[in-house]
Design a protein around this motif. Structure first.
Motif, PDB file in Angstrom:
ATOM      1  N   ILE A 155      -5.873   2.996   5.167  1.00  0.00           N
ATOM      2  CA  ILE A 155      -6.527   3.558   3.986  1.00  0.00           C
ATOM      3  C   ILE A 155      -7.313   4.801   4.353  1.00  0.00           C
ATOM      4  O   ILE A 155      -7.213   5.850   3.696  1.00  0.00           O
ATOM      5  CB  ILE A 155      -7.445   2.509   3.333  1.00  0.00           C
ATOM      6  N   VAL A 156      -8.121   4.709   5.411  1.00  0.00           N
ATOM      7  CA  VAL A 156      -8.920   5.871   5.842  1.00  0.00           C
ATOM      8  C   VAL A 156      -8.010   7.041   6.205  1.00  0.00           C
ATOM      9  O   VAL A 156      -8.314   8.198   5.907  1.00  0.00           O
ATOM     10  CB  VAL A 156      -9.830   5.483   7.025  1.00  0.00           C
ATOM     11  N   LEU A 157      -6.883   6.735   6.833  1.00  0.00           N
ATOM     12  CA  LEU A 157      -5.964   7.804   7.231  1.00  0.00           C
ATOM     13  C   LEU A 157      -5.260   8.418   6.024  1.00  0.00           C
ATOM     14  O   LEU A 157      -5.306   9.640   5.808  1.00  0.00           O
ATOM     15  CB  LEU A 157      -4.929   7.250   8.208  1.00  0.00           C
ATOM     16  N   LEU A 158      -4.613   7.574   5.221  1.00  0.00           N
ATOM     17  CA  LEU A 158      -3.708   8.083   4.187  1.00  0.00           C
ATOM     18  C   LEU A 158      -4.432   8.641   2.971  1.00  0.00           C
ATOM     19  O   LEU A 158      -3.851   9.437   2.227  1.00  0.00           O
ATOM     20  CB  LEU A 158      -2.748   6.976   3.756  1.00  0.00           C
ATOM     21  N   THR A 159      -5.671   8.231   2.736  1.00  0.00           N
ATOM     22  CA  THR A 159      -6.393   8.736   1.571  1.00  0.00           C
ATOM     23  C   THR A 159      -7.444   9.772   1.943  1.00  0.00           C
ATOM     24  O   THR A 159      -8.223  10.189   1.088  1.00  0.00           O
ATOM     25  CB  THR A 159      -7.050   7.587   0.782  1.00  0.00           C
ATOM     26  N   LEU A 203       5.066   6.923   7.971  1.00  0.00           N
ATOM     27  CA  LEU A 203       5.509   6.423   9.281  1.00  0.00           C
ATOM     28  C   LEU A 203       4.397   6.523  10.321  1.00  0.00           C
ATOM     29  O   LEU A 203       4.263   5.651  11.191  1.00  0.00           O
ATOM     30  CB  LEU A 203       6.740   7.203   9.750  1.00  0.00           C
ATOM     31  N   THR A 204       3.598   7.573  10.240  1.00  0.00           N
ATOM     32  CA  THR A 204       2.470   7.714  11.159  1.00  0.00           C
ATOM     33  C   THR A 204       1.502   6.547  10.994  1.00  0.00           C
ATOM     34  O   THR A 204       1.045   5.952  11.982  1.00  0.00           O
ATOM     35  CB  THR A 204       1.734   9.044  10.906  1.00  0.00           C
ATOM     36  N   ALA A 205       1.189   6.210   9.736  1.00  0.00           N
ATOM     37  CA  ALA A 205       0.311   5.071   9.488  1.00  0.00           C
ATOM     38  C   ALA A 205       0.932   3.772   9.991  1.00  0.00           C
ATOM     39  O   ALA A 205       0.239   2.916  10.562  1.00  0.00           O
ATOM     40  CB  ALA A 205       0.004   4.964   7.990  1.00  0.00           C
ATOM     41  N   GLU A 206       2.239   3.621   9.820  1.00  0.00           N
ATOM     42  CA  GLU A 206       2.915   2.395  10.270  1.00  0.00           C
ATOM     43  C   GLU A 206       2.913   2.297  11.791  1.00  0.00           C
ATOM     44  O   GLU A 206       2.713   1.204  12.347  1.00  0.00           O
ATOM     45  CB  GLU A 206       4.350   2.375   9.734  1.00  0.00           C
ATOM     46  N   VAL A 207       3.138   3.416  12.482  1.00  0.00           N
ATOM     47  CA  VAL A 207       3.097   3.401  13.949  1.00  0.00           C
ATOM     48  C   VAL A 207       1.704   3.004  14.438  1.00  0.00           C
ATOM     49  O   VAL A 207       1.551   2.185  15.355  1.00  0.00           O
ATOM     50  CB  VAL A 207       3.501   4.777  14.520  1.00  0.00           C
ATOM     51  N   MET A 208       0.667   3.573  13.820  1.00  0.00           N
ATOM     52  CA  MET A 208      -0.696   3.225  14.209  1.00  0.00           C
ATOM     53  C   MET A 208      -0.994   1.763  13.908  1.00  0.00           C
ATOM     54  O   MET A 208      -1.688   1.084  14.686  1.00  0.00           O
ATOM     55  CB  MET A 208      -1.691   4.124  13.478  1.00  0.00           C
ATOM     56  N   ASP A 209      -0.487   1.252  12.809  1.00  0.00           N
ATOM     57  CA  ASP A 209      -0.688  -0.151  12.458  1.00  0.00           C
ATOM     58  C   ASP A 209      -0.074  -1.066  13.514  1.00  0.00           C
ATOM     59  O   ASP A 209      -0.700  -2.028  13.974  1.00  0.00           O
ATOM     60  CB  ASP A 209      -0.063  -0.419  11.083  1.00  0.00           C
ATOM     61  N   SER A 239       9.439  17.370  -0.482  1.00  0.00           N
ATOM     62  CA  SER A 239       8.156  16.710  -0.242  1.00  0.00           C
ATOM     63  C   SER A 239       8.316  15.420   0.553  1.00  0.00           C
ATOM     64  O   SER A 239       7.394  14.999   1.255  1.00  0.00           O
ATOM     65  CB  SER A 239       7.461  16.414  -1.567  1.00  0.00           C
ATOM     66  N   LEU A 240       9.483  14.801   0.446  1.00  0.00           N
ATOM     67  CA  LEU A 240       9.710  13.555   1.193  1.00  0.00           C
ATOM     68  C   LEU A 240       9.611  13.763   2.700  1.00  0.00           C
ATOM     69  O   LEU A 240       9.278  12.827   3.440  1.00  0.00           O
ATOM     70  CB  LEU A 240      11.085  12.975   0.841  1.00  0.00           C
ATOM     71  N   PHE A 241       9.883  14.988   3.154  1.00  0.00           N
ATOM     72  CA  PHE A 241       9.827  15.254   4.589  1.00  0.00           C
ATOM     73  C   PHE A 241       8.398  15.506   5.068  1.00  0.00           C
ATOM     74  O   PHE A 241       8.180  15.783   6.247  1.00  0.00           O
ATOM     75  CB  PHE A 241      10.743  16.428   4.930  1.00  0.00           C
ATOM     76  N   SER A 242       7.455  15.399   4.154  1.00  0.00           N
ATOM     77  CA  SER A 242       6.037  15.316   4.517  1.00  0.00           C
ATOM     78  C   SER A 242       5.506  13.922   4.240  1.00  0.00           C
ATOM     79  O   SER A 242       4.760  13.361   5.044  1.00  0.00           O
ATOM     80  CB  SER A 242       5.211  16.349   3.741  1.00  0.00           C
ATOM     81  N   LEU A 243       5.899  13.352   3.092  1.00  0.00           N
ATOM     82  CA  LEU A 243       5.390  12.037   2.705  1.00  0.00           C
ATOM     83  C   LEU A 243       5.887  10.945   3.644  1.00  0.00           C
ATOM     84  O   LEU A 243       5.089  10.104   4.107  1.00  0.00           O
ATOM     85  CB  LEU A 243       5.818  11.731   1.268  1.00  0.00           C
ATOM     86  N   ILE A 244       7.170  10.928   3.944  1.00  0.00           N
ATOM     87  CA  ILE A 244       7.708   9.872   4.813  1.00  0.00           C
ATOM     88  C   ILE A 244       7.102   9.932   6.218  1.00  0.00           C
ATOM     89  O   ILE A 244       6.698   8.898   6.759  1.00  0.00           O
ATOM     90  CB  ILE A 244       9.247   9.941   4.851  1.00  0.00           C
ATOM     91  N   PRO A 245       7.005  11.108   6.869  1.00  0.00           N
ATOM     92  CA  PRO A 245       6.317  11.144   8.165  1.00  0.00           C
ATOM     93  C   PRO A 245       4.863  10.674   8.093  1.00  0.00           C
ATOM     94  O   PRO A 245       4.370  10.043   9.031  1.00  0.00           O
ATOM     95  CB  PRO A 245       6.394  12.628   8.562  1.00  0.00           C
ATOM     96  N   ALA A 246       4.174  10.959   6.979  1.00  0.00           N
ATOM     97  CA  ALA A 246       2.795  10.488   6.834  1.00  0.00           C
ATOM     98  C   ALA A 246       2.740   8.968   6.816  1.00  0.00           C
ATOM     99  O   ALA A 246       1.904   8.343   7.496  1.00  0.00           O
ATOM    100  CB  ALA A 246       2.183  11.061   5.555  1.00  0.00           C
ATOM    101  N   MET A 294       0.828  -1.203   0.000  1.00  0.00           N
ATOM    102  CA  MET A 294       0.000   0.000   0.000  1.00  0.00           C
ATOM    103  C   MET A 294       0.863   1.253   0.000  1.00  0.00           C
ATOM    104  O   MET A 294       0.583   2.221  -0.704  1.00  0.00           O
ATOM    105  CB  MET A 294      -0.933   0.019   1.208  1.00  0.00           C
ATOM    106  N   TYR A 295       1.918   1.246   0.819  1.00  0.00           N
ATOM    107  CA  TYR A 295       2.799   2.416   0.872  1.00  0.00           C
ATOM    108  C   TYR A 295       3.451   2.663  -0.485  1.00  0.00           C
ATOM    109  O   TYR A 295       3.570   3.815  -0.930  1.00  0.00           O
ATOM    110  CB  TYR A 295       3.878   2.220   1.936  1.00  0.00           C
ATOM    111  N   ALA A 296       3.878   1.582  -1.144  1.00  0.00           N
ATOM    112  CA  ALA A 296       4.484   1.730  -2.472  1.00  0.00           C
ATOM    113  C   ALA A 296       3.464   2.288  -3.454  1.00  0.00           C
ATOM    114  O   ALA A 296       3.790   3.139  -4.299  1.00  0.00           O
ATOM    115  CB  ALA A 296       5.019   0.388  -2.958  1.00  0.00           C
ATOM    116  N   GLY A 297       2.216   1.819  -3.362  1.00  0.00           N
ATOM    117  CA  GLY A 297       1.174   2.316  -4.250  1.00  0.00           C
ATOM    118  C   GLY A 297       0.924   3.803  -4.069  1.00  0.00           C
ATOM    119  O   GLY A 297       0.740   4.544  -5.050  1.00  0.00           O
ATOM    120  N   ILE A 298       0.943   4.261  -2.826  1.00  0.00           N
ATOM    121  CA  ILE A 298       0.744   5.688  -2.563  1.00  0.00           C
ATOM    122  C   ILE A 298       1.911   6.507  -3.115  1.00  0.00           C
ATOM    123  O   ILE A 298       1.714   7.562  -3.728  1.00  0.00           O
ATOM    124  CB  ILE A 298       0.575   5.927  -1.053  1.00  0.00           C
ATOM    125  N   CYS A 299       3.125   6.021  -2.914  1.00  0.00           N
ATOM    126  CA  CYS A 299       4.298   6.740  -3.438  1.00  0.00           C
ATOM    127  C   CYS A 299       4.264   6.837  -4.953  1.00  0.00           C
ATOM    128  O   CYS A 299       4.570   7.895  -5.528  1.00  0.00           O
ATOM    129  CB  CYS A 299       5.584   6.051  -2.975  1.00  0.00           C
TER     130      CYS A 299
END
Length: 513
Positions: A108-112, A85-91, A76-83, A1-6
């Motif tokens: 999905i609900v968070l990142l999209t 990582l936030t999803a991964e921490v919650m997971d 932009s990576l310094f916004s995308l990567i924290p986003a 999923m993370y790869a798909g978003i990137c």
């Protein structure tokens, strides 16, 4: 999923221009700091800028020094990567509470979600603060549930809190402090308050803040420190001079900030408060974080929709916890079906909008294809929700299809960004002004009625002369410099020679004095 978003966001990351409102200003501030050799106190066009802590500006400065210029994809990576990582921490946080399928739905609900996904490719410090707040509250939770086996969290907790403050400001400490206190009250363990907010927390936190404030005082003096500590915190919270909104402001912005999942999240929150519904301790904590922070931010005088971002991870995962317990009810299906129905109208809506004279610039085949994909996605989601009889995971499945279709549409639409940059930022008009200035034998550029044009110095490499809005540009005012203004204002200029038109702006010459 993370790869798909990137991958979906890749065209936007590579091709998009910096927006004038904040992104270009941060770059200008970073350049000014590098030129003046300041690292703790900043200025914007010579005016002290104590609005933000230094962490994000340091990142911008470091990238500028290493590569010699500002690159959208890198910053932009310094916004995308924290986003991500936030999803991964919650997971990982919810691994003992939710099955993998439900955790995927939470991500999905968070990142999209509209605002969260938008900020994942926007040059702002909000994603960094959100990540550190989530890490801080996770450390609290691990101490709360098992203090004896999580001694390291006692020291990590103040570090995460400080990094949240160092990223964005006082919300970084107010949110963890207030939400954990309220949860301790609700759970009947308020007597344990100093186990979490005792000397092991306050001494490292105050020591780190003391080093920061000491460096600020040494570099900028008392006036800058006073601005940082009081004007940008207490004054903005109590009697703000900008972004002043009514108390109910976030009740309005929530609906589009979490779109297309806002109805689903609202229905889930309402369901969690039903008398017969049994909330688990983690769900209760997530709800406490979301609601307490929502009320806290609503009480502040200064409000922006982006201030809500730190509560989105908790609302998203509380929602899927509720969904995992109650299943695909009629109400929950309807909350997904409504935005899916709206999405199904994307193609006809785009064709109508692009056919209007004022928005004809939106007619782009990449955008048409993206709109068609969104329409197909909306129809597919409706079919899943109401045609797959007997499936108990219809909402979960619809979320995955909805998100996949959205991301595919974003990927396709992203290829239209190069044609849209003239309407997004000032990069193309600045380059046109530099070319025109060389042709006219000058290097000076002035602007008239162009919003936040001072930050064009990032592109031009020199300061921009700004003509007051109430004045009419004349050769005496421009002094041989080329002028950037809105093309609709050309009729107000006498003897203006238009060199170039880029988007809504034009480069003109009024001759020499």
């Amino acid at each position: 999923m993370y790869a798909g978003i990137c991958i979906a966001l890749l065209p936007v990351l590579v091709f998009r221009d910096f927006t004038p409102s904040n992104e270009l200003r941060y770059l200008s501030i970073a350049d000014e700091a590098l030129g003046s050799h300041h690292f703790f106190t900043f200025a914007n066009q010579g005016i002290p800028y104590a609005d933000k802590p230094p962490l994000y500006l340091w990142i911008v400065m470091l990238c500028r020094v290493l590569l010699g210029k500002h690159l959208m994809w890198l910053l932009s990576l310094f916004s995308l990567i924290p986003a991500l990582l936030t999803a991964e921490v919650m997971d990982r946080w919810t691994r003992n509470e939710l099955k993998p399928q439900s955790r995927l739905s939470g991500s999905i609900v968070l990142l999209t979600g509209g605002l969260f996904l938008g900020l994942a490719v926007t040059l702002r410090m909000d994603m960094l603060m959100t990540l550190f707040i989530v890490l801080a509250l996770r450390s609290f939770w691990r101490m709360y549930t098992d203090m004896s086996n999580n001694r390291a969290e006692r020291w990590l907790f103040p570090v995460w809190v400080f990094m949240a403050v160092f990223s964005k400001g006082p919300v970084g400490i107010l949110m963890p402090l207030l939400t954990t206190t309220v949860y301790l009250l609700i759970s009947g363990r308020i007597r344990d308050f100093f186990r979490y907010w005792g000397w092991r927390t306050w001494i490292p936190l105050l020591a780190l803040c003391g080093l920061w404030f000491g460096a600020v005082y040494a570099e900028g003096g008392y006036a800058y420190l006073d601005n940082l500590l009081f004007h940008q915190t207490i004054d903005r919270a109590v009697n703000a001079s900008e972004h002043v909104k009514p108390f109910y402001y976030y009740l309005i912005t929530f609906w589009y900030s979490m779109a297309p999942w806002s109805l689903l999240v609202a229905a889930a929150i309402g369901g969690m408060f039903m008398p017969r519904f049994k909330r688990g301790s983690m769900m209760c904590f997530f709800l406490t974080v979301g609601i307490t922070t929502f009320v806290m931010l609503s009480c502040s005088s200064s409000k922006l929709a982006v201030y809500l971002v730190p509560i989105f991870p908790f609302l998203a995962f509380a929602t899927v916890m509720y969904l995992a317990k109650v299943g695909s009810t009629r109400l929950l299906r309807a909350t997904v079906a409504f935005p899916a129905g709206v999405l199904a109208l994307s193609l006809p809506a785009m064709l109508v909008v692009a056919s209007q004279p004022k928005t004809a610039w939106l007619f782009n085949w990449w955008l048409i294809i993206a709109s068609a994909l969104m329409s197909v996605t909306g129809i597919m989601v409706l079919c899943i929700l109401y045609c797959r009889v007997g499936r108990e995971d219809r909402v979960d499945l619809s979320l995955r299809v909805f998100a996949a279709g959205m991301l595919l549409a974003i990927f396709m639409g992203g290829w239209a960004v190069p044609q849209l940059n003239a309407y997004i930022g000032y990069g193309e008009i600045s380059q046109a002004a530099k070319t025109a200035a060389q042709l006219h034998g000058t290097a000076d550029v002035c602007t008239w009625r162009v919003r936040r044009s001072a930050s064009m110095d990032v592109y031009l490499g020199r300061d921009v002369q700004i003509i007051p809005n109430e004045s009419i540009p004349t050769p005496q005012l421009t002094r041989g410099a080329v002028l950037i203004t809105k093309k609709k204002l050309l009729k107000d200029l006498d003897n203006a020679q238009c060199d170039t038109v880029v988007g809504d702006y034009a480069v003109v010459s009024l001759g020499k004095q």
